[in-house]
Enzyme design. Structure first.
Site, PDB file in Angstrom:
ATOM      1  N   LEU A  14       0.844  -1.200   0.000  1.00  0.00           N
ATOM      2  CA  LEU A  14       0.000   0.000   0.000  1.00  0.00           C
ATOM      3  C   LEU A  14       0.880   1.251   0.000  1.00  0.00           C
ATOM      4  CD1 LEU A  14      -2.987  -0.835   2.370  1.00  0.00           C
ATOM      5  CD2 LEU A  14      -2.935  -0.743  -0.125  1.00  0.00           C
ATOM      6  N   HIS A  15       1.524   1.496  -1.123  1.00  0.00           N
ATOM      7  CA  HIS A  15       2.331   2.705  -1.301  1.00  0.00           C
ATOM      8  C   HIS A  15       1.397   3.854  -1.680  1.00  0.00           C
ATOM      9  CE1 HIS A  15       2.017   2.443  -5.693  1.00  0.00           C
ATOM     10  NE2 HIS A  15       1.992   1.135  -5.463  1.00  0.00           N
ATOM     11  N   ALA A  16       1.933   5.003  -1.988  1.00  0.00           N
ATOM     12  CA  ALA A  16       1.122   6.214  -2.195  1.00  0.00           C
ATOM     13  C   ALA A  16       0.054   6.064  -3.277  1.00  0.00           C
ATOM     14  CB  ALA A  16       2.031   7.399  -2.518  1.00  0.00           C
TER      15      ALA A  16
END
Length: 89
Positions: A14-16
């Site tokens: 769950l990166h940007a």
């Protein structure tokens, strides 16, 4: 109220960008949605909250959705996870 566990399967977790897609998707619904993992619980409509989960690939996320459109919201969120946030080929 619905509860379900989803697994982060995309390579980058769950990166940007994935977080932005998640928040944008859940913001379309009236239901209250919380995500929890590693002892943290956050509002799924808060980009900063979701980023704080620091969920990498393989992380199990417990989802709790409560409201009139909870079934539709859960389906949309499940599809987002199943499709790996449309990132992996």
């Amino acid at each position: 109220m619905l509860e379900h566990e989803l697994i982060v399967t995309n390579k980058l977790g769950l990166h940007a960008r994935a977080t932005a897609k998640l928040v944008q998707t859940m913001s379309k619904f009236q239901s209250n949605t919380t995500l929890s993992t590693k002892g943290r619980e956050v509002n799924a409509k808060s980009i900063m909250g979701v980023m704080l989960l620091a969920a990498s690939q393989g992380t199990v996320i417990r989802v709790r959705i409560d409201g009139e459109d909870e079934h539709t919201a859960m389906q949309a969120l499940s599809e987002l996870f199943e499709n790996r946030f449309n990132e992996d080929t």
